[in-house]
Design a protein around this motif. Structure first.
Motif, PDB file in Angstrom:
ATOM      1  N   PRO A 146      43.095 104.560  -4.360  1.00  0.00           N
ATOM      2  CA  PRO A 146      43.883 103.675  -3.494  1.00  0.00           C
ATOM      3  C   PRO A 146      44.189 104.253  -2.113  1.00  0.00           C
ATOM      4  N   VAL A 147      44.500 105.541  -2.046  1.00  0.00           N
ATOM      5  CA  VAL A 147      44.841 106.113  -0.743  1.00  0.00           C
ATOM      6  C   VAL A 147      43.656 106.014   0.219  1.00  0.00           C
ATOM      7  N   ARG A 149      41.322 103.629   0.160  1.00  0.00           N
ATOM      8  CA  ARG A 149      41.199 102.222   0.565  1.00  0.00           C
ATOM      9  C   ARG A 149      42.206 101.886   1.656  1.00  0.00           C
ATOM     10  N   ILE A 150      43.405 102.443   1.549  1.00  0.00           N
ATOM     11  CA  ILE A 150      44.431 102.188   2.565  1.00  0.00           C
ATOM     12  C   ILE A 150      44.033 102.822   3.894  1.00  0.00           C
ATOM     13  N   ASN A 153      41.184 101.148   5.802  1.00  0.00           N
ATOM     14  CA  ASN A 153      41.396  99.761   6.201  1.00  0.00           C
ATOM     15  C   ASN A 153      41.044  99.599   7.671  1.00  0.00           C
ATOM     16  N   LEU A 156      43.977  99.313  10.146  1.00  0.00           N
ATOM     17  CA  LEU A 156      44.689 100.584  10.276  1.00  0.00           C
ATOM     18  C   LEU A 156      43.886 101.586  11.108  1.00  0.00           C
TER      19      LEU A 156
END
Length: 167
Positions: A146-147, A149-150, A153, A156
């Motif tokens: 998940p980190v 993917r964040i 982004n 971002l």
């Protein structure tokens, strides 16, 4: 008013390379961690001595250097392949300081209490938590956690290209 943070960073960027150059490689992590503890102790001493939060704590390089040093330690650890291989599971737990920081703020009944909390251990908790987050990203680069993917982004990353320059 916001240039104080740039001043703190520039002072750090002036002295940290000298430390890296003069201190043996095997000792640099210990020195950085020791200076982090020193910054925390200086803040605690300052609060005890003056009876509460202080603008000087916010603005002084010696009382804010733990944030920058925590990032420096994370950078050192990110380059250590043995650490990266063994730390993927551990780093998730290191994010607990961010939760403790948030809970600490929620428990503060007023601005004064929040200021004391932040200026005492809050800055250190944030430094550890965010350094661990960045280190987790470095240790999981290329995987689909998940980190990653964040941080990958598109919005971002576009914002990240310009935000520091705008600041």
């Amino acid at each position: 008013g916001h240039f104080w943070s740039l001043a703190v960073e520039e002072q750090f960027y002036l002295f940290w390379p000298l430390c890296v150059w003069l201190i043996p490689v095997r000792q640099i992590k210990k020195v950085a961690l020791g200076l982090c503890v020193l910054a925390l102790l200086l803040r605690l001493y300052w609060i005890a001595r003056t009876g509460g939060p202080s603008t000087a704590i916010i603005l002084a390089t010696v009382t804010r250097m733990d944030s920058l040093l925590a990032g420096a330690v994370a950078a050192i650890l990110a380059r250590d392949s043995a650490f990266r291989a063994s730390a993927r599971n551990l780093l998730g737990w290191i994010l607990v300081p961010l939760a403790v920081f948030t809970a600490g703020l929620l428990c503060c009944p007023d601005q004064y209490s929040a200021a004391i909390f932040c200026q005492s251990i809050g800055y250190t908790l944030l430094a550890i938590g965010f350094s661990a987050l960045v280190l987790r990203a470095a240790c999981t680069d290329g995987s689909r956690v998940p980190v990653q993917r964040i941080f990958r982004n598109r919005t971002l990353t576009q914002f990240g290209k310009y935000s520091y320059g705008i600041y």
